[in-house]
Scaffold this motif. Sequence first.
Motif, PDB file in Angstrom:
ATOM      1  N   ASP A  80       0.824  -1.207   0.000  1.00 13.82           N
ATOM      2  CA  ASP A  80       0.000   0.000   0.000  1.00 13.82           C
ATOM      3  C   ASP A  80       0.858   1.258   0.000  1.00 13.82           C
ATOM      4  OD1 ASP A  80      -2.437  -1.499   0.269  1.00 13.82           O
ATOM      5  OD2 ASP A  80      -1.897  -1.813   2.370  1.00 13.82           O
ATOM      6  N   THR A  81       2.015   1.166   0.657  1.00 14.97           N
ATOM      7  CA  THR A  81       2.888   2.325   0.825  1.00 14.97           C
ATOM      8  C   THR A  81       4.342   1.868   0.866  1.00 14.97           C
ATOM      9  OG1 THR A  81       1.197   3.422   2.172  1.00 14.97           O
ATOM     10  CG2 THR A  81       3.415   4.293   2.339  1.00 14.97           C
ATOM     11  N   VAL A  82       5.212   2.709   0.320  1.00 17.13           N
ATOM     12  CA  VAL A  82       6.659   2.532   0.465  1.00 17.13           C
ATOM     13  C   VAL A  82       7.136   3.671   1.356  1.00 17.13           C
ATOM     14  CG1 VAL A  82       8.894   2.495  -0.703  1.00 17.13           C
ATOM     15  CG2 VAL A  82       6.886   1.512  -1.838  1.00 17.13           C
ATOM     16  N   VAL A  83       7.863   3.351   2.403  1.00 12.43           N
ATOM     17  CA  VAL A  83       8.426   4.359   3.307  1.00 12.43           C
ATOM     18  C   VAL A  83       9.939   4.197   3.262  1.00 12.43           C
ATOM     19  CG1 VAL A  83       8.555   5.210   5.670  1.00 12.43           C
ATOM     20  CG2 VAL A  83       6.390   4.279   4.801  1.00 12.43           C
ATOM     21  N   LEU A  84      10.638   5.247   2.816  1.00 10.61           N
ATOM     22  CA  LEU A  84      12.086   5.145   2.730  1.00 10.61           C
ATOM     23  C   LEU A  84      12.757   6.443   3.131  1.00 10.61           C
ATOM     24  CD1 LEU A  84      13.324   5.110  -0.962  1.00 10.61           C
ATOM     25  CD2 LEU A  84      11.053   5.801  -0.329  1.00 10.61           C
ATOM     26  N   GLY A  85      14.015   6.313   3.499  1.00 10.21           N
ATOM     27  CA  GLY A  85      14.803   7.473   3.891  1.00 10.21           C
ATOM     28  C   GLY A  85      15.131   8.342   2.690  1.00 10.21           C
ATOM     29  N   SER A  86      15.380   9.612   2.959  1.00 10.10           N
ATOM     30  CA  SER A  86      15.640  10.562   1.885  1.00 10.10           C
ATOM     31  C   SER A  86      16.958  10.289   1.168  1.00 10.10           C
ATOM     32  CB  SER A  86      15.630  11.996   2.420  1.00 10.10           C
ATOM     33  OG  SER A  86      16.613  12.156   3.421  1.00 10.10           O
ATOM     34  N   HIS A  87      17.899   9.653   1.851  1.00 13.15           N
ATOM     35  CA  HIS A  87      19.155   9.276   1.208  1.00 13.15           C
ATOM     36  C   HIS A  87      19.809   8.161   2.005  1.00 13.15           C
ATOM     37  CE1 HIS A  87      20.148  12.499   4.079  1.00 13.15           C
ATOM     38  NE2 HIS A  87      21.269  11.846   4.268  1.00 13.15           N
ATOM     39  N   GLY A  88      20.636   7.401   1.308  1.00 15.76           N
ATOM     40  CA  GLY A  88      21.323   6.277   1.943  1.00 15.76           C
ATOM     41  C   GLY A  88      22.656   6.685   2.522  1.00 15.76           C
ATOM     42  N   VAL A 130       4.272   6.788  -1.816  1.00 11.61           N
ATOM     43  CA  VAL A 130       5.638   6.781  -1.320  1.00 11.61           C
ATOM     44  C   VAL A 130       5.784   7.893  -0.282  1.00 11.61           C
ATOM     45  CG1 VAL A 130       8.080   7.106  -1.907  1.00 11.61           C
ATOM     46  CG2 VAL A 130       6.556   5.913  -3.507  1.00 11.61           C
ATOM     47  N   ALA A 131       6.295   7.529   0.880  1.00  7.47           N
ATOM     48  CA  ALA A 131       6.607   8.502   1.927  1.00  7.47           C
ATOM     49  C   ALA A 131       8.122   8.551   2.087  1.00  7.47           C
ATOM     50  CB  ALA A 131       5.956   8.118   3.248  1.00  7.47           C
TER      51      ALA A 131
END
Length: 139
Positions: A103-111, A135-136
Amino acid sequence: MTTRILVPMDQSEMAERALEHALTAYEDPEITVFHVAGVPSPFLGEAMSLAMKDDLDEAAEERAEDVFESARQIAAEYDIEIATAVALGKPAQEIVERASEFDTVVLGSHGRDLVDRILFGNVAETVARRAPTTVAIVR
């Protein structure tokens, strides 16, 4: 209502923040932590060690275990169990391909790796533009 959430993670602080956001911002979350081990190559840093392995899937699982252990510890603080998945390939492409199952992908702004950002571009930006689901991006 259960929300199926994909949380792509590397060993960065931003990835941990993304997981914490997923654990707290959604009611009754069903979270899968996803690690992309990279493209086996004799030219690209950590991925070079993958190119030297006989069993790439096993090598990817081994590389992901530290990420998964950290994710399990974070999730345990919230009394939530997580699922895990690993893939080989380009991170943005693998995340986008897997995103349709959630339903949603939640990821950090950069690795964590500047070299990866230079060579592969910003994964979060690519996922936000191409994913077929919400996407969040967490900072």
